[in-house]
Design an enzyme around this catalytic site. Sequence first.
Site, PDB file in Angstrom:
ATOM      1  N   ASN A   9       0.868  -1.176   0.000  1.00 26.14           N
ATOM      2  CA  ASN A   9       0.000   0.000   0.000  1.00 26.14           C
ATOM      3  C   ASN A   9       0.904   1.226   0.000  1.00 26.14           C
ATOM      4  OD1 ASN A   9      -1.786   2.062   0.453  1.00 26.14           O
ATOM      5  ND2 ASN A   9      -2.452   1.358   2.483  1.00 26.14           N
ATOM      6  N   LYS A  11       0.111   4.233  -0.311  1.00 28.32           N
ATOM      7  CA  LYS A  11      -0.572   5.412   0.262  1.00 28.32           C
ATOM      8  C   LYS A  11      -0.370   6.619  -0.679  1.00 28.32           C
ATOM      9  CE  LYS A  11      -0.233   3.250   4.740  1.00 28.32           C
ATOM     10  NZ  LYS A  11      -0.139   3.376   6.183  1.00 28.32           N
ATOM     11  N   HIS A  96      -9.619   1.331   4.911  1.00 25.38           N
ATOM     12  CA  HIS A  96      -8.348   1.534   5.612  1.00 25.38           C
ATOM     13  C   HIS A  96      -8.553   2.515   6.771  1.00 25.38           C
ATOM     14  CE1 HIS A  96      -4.211   2.625   6.448  1.00 25.38           C
ATOM     15  NE2 HIS A  96      -3.859   1.519   5.811  1.00 25.38           N
ATOM     16  N   GLU A  98      -6.886   4.890   7.780  1.00 20.95           N
ATOM     17  CA  GLU A  98      -6.636   6.299   7.445  1.00 20.95           C
ATOM     18  C   GLU A  98      -7.856   6.914   6.766  1.00 20.95           C
ATOM     19  OE1 GLU A  98      -2.952   5.523   5.446  1.00 20.95           O
ATOM     20  OE2 GLU A  98      -2.049   5.050   7.378  1.00 20.95           O
ATOM     21  N   GLU A 168      -5.331  -4.783  10.605  1.00 16.34           N
ATOM     22  CA  GLU A 168      -4.316  -3.750  10.800  1.00 16.34           C
ATOM     23  C   GLU A 168      -4.604  -3.009  12.101  1.00 16.34           C
ATOM     24  OE1 GLU A 168      -2.394  -2.534   6.811  1.00 16.34           O
ATOM     25  OE2 GLU A 168      -4.119  -1.262   7.122  1.00 16.34           O
ATOM     26  N   GLY A 174       2.479   2.516  10.885  1.00 13.59           N
ATOM     27  CA  GLY A 174       3.424   3.620  10.756  1.00 13.59           C
ATOM     28  C   GLY A 174       4.119   3.990  12.048  1.00 13.59           C
ATOM     29  N   SER A 214       3.424  -1.896  10.346  1.00 11.98           N
ATOM     30  CA  SER A 214       4.885  -1.941  10.546  1.00 11.98           C
ATOM     31  C   SER A 214       5.495  -3.287  10.169  1.00 11.98           C
ATOM     32  CB  SER A 214       5.247  -1.558  11.984  1.00 11.98           C
ATOM     33  OG  SER A 214       4.827  -0.238  12.266  1.00 11.98           O
TER      34      SER A 214
HETATM   35  P1  13P Z   1       3.030   0.591   7.680  1.00 16.68           P
HETATM   36  O1  13P Z   1       3.550  -0.710   7.118  1.00 16.68           O
HETATM   37  O2  13P Z   1       3.774   1.789   7.178  1.00 16.68           O
HETATM   38  O3  13P Z   1       2.905   0.537   9.166  1.00 16.68           O
HETATM   39  O4  13P Z   1       1.537   0.755   7.094  1.00 16.68           O
HETATM   40  C1  13P Z   1       0.650  -0.277   7.251  1.00 16.68           C
HETATM   41  C2  13P Z   1      -0.570   0.022   6.473  1.00 16.68           C
HETATM   42  O5  13P Z   1      -1.339   0.891   6.822  1.00 16.68           O
HETATM   43  C3  13P Z   1      -0.810  -0.760   5.252  1.00 16.68           C
HETATM   44  O6  13P Z   1      -2.081  -0.537   4.756  1.00 16.68           O
END
Ligand code: 13P
Length: 255
Positions: A9, A11, A96, A98, A168, A174, A214
């Site tokens: 992903n 982002k 997601h 976010e 997740e 992150g 992560s």
């Molecule tokens: P990270 O791997 O940067 O923690 O992000 C995870 C994520 O949100 C994947 O969709």
Amino acid sequence: MRQPIIAGNWKMNKIKQEARELAQSIVRGFIAGLPLPEVVLCPPFTALEAVGGVISGTEIELGAQNAFWESQGAYTGEISPNMLLTVGCKYVILGHSERRKYFSESDQVVNKKIKAVIHAGLCPILCVGERLGEREEGRTEAVVGEQVRGALDGLSQSELKTLVIAYEPIWAIGTGKTATPQQAGEVHSFIRGLISDLYDEELSEKLRIIYGGSVKAENAGDLFNQPQIDGGLVGGASLQAESFLKIINLYPMGD
Ligand code: 13P
């Protein structure tokens, strides 16, 4: 047997040229023909076509990070599932954390989007996960259970054949804090059990449940060794070919 799946992903990262270069590096390092996991690249909308061009003819698949539930019309700024199909997408990440946080996406919204995506012939990657406070209050299963039930409301078993669920935990995204393989495995087992209750065991045994938060080459092996974990949804570590390929290549080596 469930084929593992690893999705990157990206982002809101990588302009078109950077995205093309990253995809080219991944393709160069990707060892075709081995019993690798299914690999999916999910760049931003503006780079979908460029990345699709690079991976065309390889075993790597294309995914989007969101879709709207209507197929066309006066919805300024939105992208329909059919539009994603026409640029070569197979997968779409939905719900997601976010998007839930910054765009107030509710389970009802995620449910509408999942239905539209499935009916268009795309495969949804449904993201669920609890906040740190919710985990500390012992509410992880209640929160994740509500997200899964809400997102799948009204969908029949036959419609969910291509569903992937990504667990997740928000506190792991992150932050550099990864759920332990045991913590993740427990929630994956809970989700599989819930799908078995809501539908049946056959669907729950076929459903791929991947972990995100992560994921890095250093911790992915232990996570992927858990029988309940069918791969990963990788954020930061998917933005460089070397780290992403290391994660993918953990599979053919057996651990
Ligand atoms: P990270 O791997 O940067 O923690 O992000 C995870 C994520 O949100 C994947 O969709």
